[in-house]
Enzyme design. Structure first.
Site, PDB file in Angstrom:
ATOM      1  N   THR A  23      -5.816  -9.517   2.251  1.00  0.00           N
ATOM      2  CA  THR A  23      -5.836 -10.023   3.688  1.00  0.00           C
ATOM      3  C   THR A  23      -7.587  -9.772   3.967  1.00  0.00           C
ATOM      4  OG1 THR A  23      -3.871  -9.277   4.471  1.00  0.00           O
ATOM      5  CG2 THR A  23      -5.404  -9.913   6.101  1.00  0.00           C
TER       6      THR A  23
ATOM      7  N   TYR B  42       1.380  -1.585  -4.991  1.00  0.00           N
ATOM      8  CA  TYR B  42       1.410  -2.825  -4.106  1.00  0.00           C
ATOM      9  C   TYR B  42       1.944  -3.743  -5.179  1.00  0.00           C
ATOM     10  CZ  TYR B  42      -0.159  -6.767  -1.285  1.00  0.00           C
ATOM     11  OH  TYR B  42      -0.263  -8.076  -0.681  1.00  0.00           O
TER      12      TYR B  42
ATOM     13  N   LYS C 212       4.201  -0.711  -1.475  1.00  0.00           N
ATOM     14  CA  LYS C 212       4.144  -1.915  -0.439  1.00  0.00           C
ATOM     15  C   LYS C 212       5.074  -2.882  -1.333  1.00  0.00           C
ATOM     16  CE  LYS C 212       1.052  -5.278   1.799  1.00  0.00           C
ATOM     17  NZ  LYS C 212      -0.282  -5.942   1.704  1.00  0.00           N
TER      18      LYS C 212
ATOM     19  N   VAL D  97       3.101  -2.822   5.747  1.00  0.00           N
ATOM     20  CA  VAL D  97       1.525  -2.973   5.890  1.00  0.00           C
ATOM     21  C   VAL D  97       1.402  -4.461   6.335  1.00  0.00           C
ATOM     22  CG1 VAL D  97      -0.297  -3.028   4.235  1.00  0.00           C
ATOM     23  CG2 VAL D  97       1.335  -1.363   3.859  1.00  0.00           C
TER      24      VAL D  97
END
Length: 295
Positions: A50, A138, A166, A206
């Site tokens: 992001t 992640y 995540k 998250v």
């Protein structure tokens, strides 16, 4: 108690603000940190996907981590994005993040080169051996091109420095295999799946939409932690259209930067190859924000 519970609740996958000429906006970064402290966000996650980490050079990547850590100054946790498809580079970034005082490192699975499961194991274990810092795995195969299987994640969870994952595969079965097969904290990597994942035992999210509605996300995660399903479901239903827009209007972070522009909290500037929403996308986003009573 699961490992990594310090990262329970809402972590925000921060956007990286740019000036009109696409330079890092350090003052804008400071304002975002201050705003999230005021909002009660639990953890900041700079320079993840992001945060447009693929378009930041190495110096900029380090500058963002260092600035967020310094400006957070113990007021809010920082989980810096330090992943790479090069194990050596991941070690260097993670060491730097530890040196500047972050609370943890978010490490995306190596992308593009598509390691085997043995490659995933050795990559993350090598970094965890090299840097004593809480590491959050992640797993987002839609971006990286390869899925890190639950068996691999559960084995990595035996390392004392690897504390959470995540989970962004979109698979409830995969998340359940991790929850039942390890002591890792599981954090949703998809805003729309936070409630169902927490119902299975995940500890938070998250979040992308927390860039604009962190308090509402906190309502949801706090309610789930307290077993108040009715309240959590009400928040989930209220935000569901917005969460879907973040996934379907365009590639992340195009929609969230568009939403921040509409709300006046960002100029919406992206770096190529990311491009802004078109008129139809902005109209849809405005309609959704109004429907969610955010705009």
């Amino acid at each position: 108690m699961r490992k990594g519970e310090q990262f329970a609740g809402v972590s925000v996958a921060m956007v990286t603000p740019f000036t009109a000429d696409e330079q890092l906006d350090i003052e804008g970064l400071d304002r975002l940190v201050d705003w999230h402290v005021e909002q009660g966000t639990k953890t900041l996650v700079p320079v993840g996907t992001t945060g447009e980490s693929p378009t930041l050079d190495h110096d900029e990547h380090r500058r963002v981590i260092e600035r967020v850590a310094a400006h957070a100054a113990g007021r809010i946790q920082v989980m810096a994005g330090t992943g790479s498809n090069s194990t050596r580079e991941a070690i260097e970034l993670t060491r730097f993040a530890k040196e500047v005082g972050v609370d943890g490192a978010l490490m995306v699975a190596p992308y593009y080169n598509k390691p085997t499961q043995e490659g995933f194991l050795r990559h993350f274990a090598t970094v965890a051996d090299a840097v004593e810092i809480p590491i959050v795995l992640y797993n987002i195969p839609g971006r990286t091109g390869a899925n890190m299987l639950p068996k691999t994640i559960n084995l990595l969870g035996e390392h004392p420095n690897i504390v959470a994952v995540k989970e962004a595969t979109g698979s409830m079965d995969q998340a359940c295999e991790i929850l039942t097969g390890s002591q890792l904290t599981v954090l949703s990597g998809d805003d729309s799946l936070t409630l169902p994942l927490m119902a299975m035992g995940a500890s938070g999210v998250v979040s992308v939409v927390a860039n604009i509605v962190p308090k509402q996300l906190l309502e949801l995660t706090d309610a789930m932690a307290k077993g108040d399903l009715a309240k959590a479901r009400a928040v989930h239903n209220r935000l569901f259209a917005l969460c879907k827009d973040m996934l379907t209007l365009a590639t992340n972070p195009i929609p969230i930067k568009g939403a921040m522009k509409l709300l006046g909290t960002s100029n919406g500037v992206l770096r190529l190859p990311m491009t802004p929403l078109g008129d139809d996308g902005y109209q849809q986003l405005r309609k959704t924000l109004e429907g969610c009573e955010i705009l």
